[in-house]
Design an enzyme around this catalytic site. Sequence first.
Site, mmCIF file in Angstrom:
data_model
loop_
_atom_site.group_PDB
_atom_site.id
_atom_site.type_symbol
_atom_site.label_atom_id
_atom_site.label_comp_id
_atom_site.label_asym_id
_atom_site.label_seq_id
_atom_site.Cartn_x
_atom_site.Cartn_y
_atom_site.Cartn_z
ATOM 1 N N SER A 113 27.011 39.109 39.292
ATOM 2 C CA SER A 113 28.019 40.182 39.326
ATOM 3 C C SER A 113 27.844 41.117 40.758
ATOM 4 C CB SER A 113 28.218 40.960 38.177
ATOM 5 O OG SER A 113 29.324 41.776 38.271
ATOM 6 N N HIS A 114 27.662 42.568 40.259
ATOM 7 C CA HIS A 114 27.695 43.407 41.556
ATOM 8 C C HIS A 114 26.268 43.475 42.096
ATOM 9 C CE1 HIS A 114 26.475 45.073 37.588
ATOM 10 N NE2 HIS A 114 25.512 46.119 38.193
ATOM 11 N N ASP A 277 33.819 43.113 43.279
ATOM 12 C CA ASP A 277 32.380 42.805 43.394
ATOM 13 C C ASP A 277 32.266 41.459 43.425
ATOM 14 O OD1 ASP A 277 33.267 41.992 40.662
ATOM 15 O OD2 ASP A 277 31.435 42.550 39.780
ATOM 16 N N ASP A 279 31.521 38.952 41.590
ATOM 17 C CA ASP A 279 32.165 37.800 40.875
ATOM 18 C C ASP A 279 33.712 37.887 40.657
ATOM 19 O OD1 ASP A 279 31.544 40.060 39.347
ATOM 20 O OD2 ASP A 279 31.467 38.616 37.397
ATOM 21 N N ASP A 281 35.299 40.625 39.064
ATOM 22 C CA ASP A 281 35.964 41.367 37.914
ATOM 23 C C ASP A 281 36.033 42.776 38.114
ATOM 24 O OD1 ASP A 281 33.163 41.583 37.806
ATOM 25 O OD2 ASP A 281 33.015 40.873 35.752
ATOM 26 N N ARG A 282 35.362 43.360 39.048
ATOM 27 C CA ARG A 282 35.409 44.945 39.269
ATOM 28 C C ARG A 282 36.672 45.197 40.519
ATOM 29 N NH1 ARG A 282 29.820 47.742 38.782
ATOM 30 N NH2 ARG A 282 28.979 46.396 36.661
ATOM 31 N N LYS A 376 37.301 41.352 32.722
ATOM 32 C CA LYS A 376 38.018 42.425 33.480
ATOM 33 C C LYS A 376 38.404 41.748 34.746
ATOM 34 C CE LYS A 376 33.311 44.435 34.888
ATOM 35 N NZ LYS A 376 32.596 43.856 33.959
HETATM 36 C C1 VG1 Z 1 27.195 47.589 33.638
HETATM 37 C C2 VG1 Z 1 28.396 48.473 33.341
HETATM 38 C C3 VG1 Z 1 29.115 47.859 32.448
HETATM 39 C C4 VG1 Z 1 29.695 46.405 32.660
HETATM 40 C C5 VG1 Z 1 28.512 45.432 33.028
HETATM 41 C C6 VG1 Z 1 28.708 44.246 33.496
HETATM 42 O O1 VG1 Z 1 26.329 47.309 32.688
HETATM 43 O O2 VG1 Z 1 27.999 49.646 33.182
HETATM 44 O O3 VG1 Z 1 30.179 48.866 32.132
HETATM 45 O O4 VG1 Z 1 30.165 45.962 31.591
HETATM 46 O O5 VG1 Z 1 27.622 45.989 33.979
HETATM 47 O O6 VG1 Z 1 29.791 44.343 34.845
HETATM 48 P P1 VG1 Z 1 25.045 48.291 32.362
HETATM 49 O O7 VG1 Z 1 24.304 47.774 30.995
HETATM 50 O O8 VG1 Z 1 24.311 47.765 33.809
HETATM 51 O O9 VG1 Z 1 25.462 49.516 32.439
HETATM 52 V V1 VG1 Z 1 29.680 43.010 35.851
HETATM 53 O O10 VG1 Z 1 31.005 43.188 36.953
HETATM 54 O O11 VG1 Z 1 28.160 43.370 36.361
HETATM 55 O O12 VG1 Z 1 29.478 41.668 35.108
HETATM 56 CO CO CO Z 2 31.268 41.783 38.171
#
Ligand code: VG1
Ligand code: CO
Length: 541
Positions: A113-114, A277, A279, A281-282, A376
């Site tokens: 992801s990010h 981001d 992938d 979804d953000r 998302k």
């Molecule tokens: C983070 C965010 C959370 C989100 C998750 C996955 O998790 O705070 O809100 O759902 O990333 O997003 P954490 O446990 O690091 O706070 V993504 O776009 O990285 O799949």
């Molecule tokens: Co993501």
Amino acid sequence: MTMTTIQTAPIDGQKPGTSGLRKKTRVFMGQHYLENFVQAIFDGIGGVAGKTLIVGGDGRFYNDTATETILRMAAANGAAKVIAGQNGLLSTPAASHLIRSMKTDGGIILSASHNPGGIDEDFGIKFNMPNGGPAPESVTNAIFDVTKTIETYQIYNGDTVDLSTLGHSALGEMQIEIVDPVSAYVDLMQTLFDFPAIKAMIASGTKIRFDAMNAITGPYASAIIEDLLGATKGSVVHGTPLPDFGGMHPDPNPTWAHELMDEMMGSDAPAFGCASDGDGDRNMIVGPNCYVSPSDSLAVIAANATVAPGYAGGLKGVARSMPTSAAVDRVADALGIECYETPTGWKFFGNLMDDGRVSLCGEESFGTGSDHVREKDGVWAVLMWLNIMASTKKSVPQIMQDHWEKFGRNYYSRHDFEAIETDKADAMITALRGKLAGLSGQTFGTLTIETADDYSYLDPVDGSTSAHQGVRVVFKGGARFVVRLSGTGTSGATMRLYAEKLDMTNFNQDPQVALADVLSVAHEIIQTEAFSGRTAPDVVT
Ligand code: VG1
Ligand code: CO
């Protein structure tokens, strides 16, 4: 047919976090590492014999190798069919859509992801259910259990796999279909939003900047925003997915999307800026000189969603993660619809959407989406904002100002303290939990604590409970702070501190100033510096 059973042994630490298993790429490249986890997914969901799966990822380093391994393992485990995005690419929301629309038995999404990508950065993998949403804890726990006892995995070694050619092929007995990663998603978006209205707005001079951060949304954004909606070529920047994201940290927030922020805060800013981001979804939404906090974005969307054809009938209800600000609660109140609060992570929204309780969900971490998929969706949020602008004929700053005047402003900020040594972070949280019972009634300056607890969620649909989802301290009058440790990092522990305060009259303060007293009380209670040695956050959003 060269189907092989490989002897292996459990590998420590294959426990999925907030969103799948994330580790350093080199860890995933270690012997049997990926294979063990993939076999654990297959076994944890009751086997894949006769099943059809979607596979795709965000294109980061190792995406292609991992995709091929998954195909070979699916074939050896008797899967009927795998549908993969061309070249192994699929954004997370597009994968969710394909899982649902092609009526499959679920899917595997390759992404961290990010988190940054590359051989020395991060890789990740997660399983999504037949509803298109991330596996719930019952399933991720079952997968984790398999990783602790695994002895063998199955892999098919014959033939080559061509991920680049669209169409049908086979691997042993298993069918393979390679699909265009973009087209079905683009079709879906056109059923939800008023494309002619957005197109007309763009034709009349509304300039857009979409920063795809060298990650997966580039092809989606170019197809939709430039080709279909007519924005000038070049409106999408960093539009080619690269294995290392060109060195960018593909997290769409003011810190990491600083190029976009500089442009939007400059004198010649486009009318609308956005980023997504790794992938896809953000999303981050920015107007000229006007950063929209994700919590506010969710509230604005809730208040205006009916302008979009796909939501013209009204929202069933809304949901937000617990640390997300209560701005959307105020909108739900005004609309007379239910607002649910869930733990952090999109997997908790799935039941509410499947049960028809909510149409719109959001998280403070730049995540917004609806029941069109079960993830998302960054491009969706961008289109929703463009639809709102086109229908209301208001600019981003006007939309925000009008929203606050109607509902008040929930000042909000998240402070991240990254890569704290794990034992120090654990000690800090343990000490904080130990204090909770004695906190209510205590006064710090002008703030008096009303309640303090460790958030536990009871899923109203399936009755499951998820405990220890974040410490929350609420002050009289509704200001609050929340503390939790991240479940997506790959080195040390990240403490997230979330602060919020409602103001009904003064809408144009700097959030850091508005929240200064809440943050300072938070650190006094947490004892951040004593436990972690940290005096300032690494990232502020
Ligand atoms: C983070 C965010 C959370 C989100 C998750 C996955 O998790 O705070 O809100 O759902 O990333 O997003 P954490 O446990 O690091 O706070 V993504 O776009 O990285 O799949
Ligand atoms: Co993501």
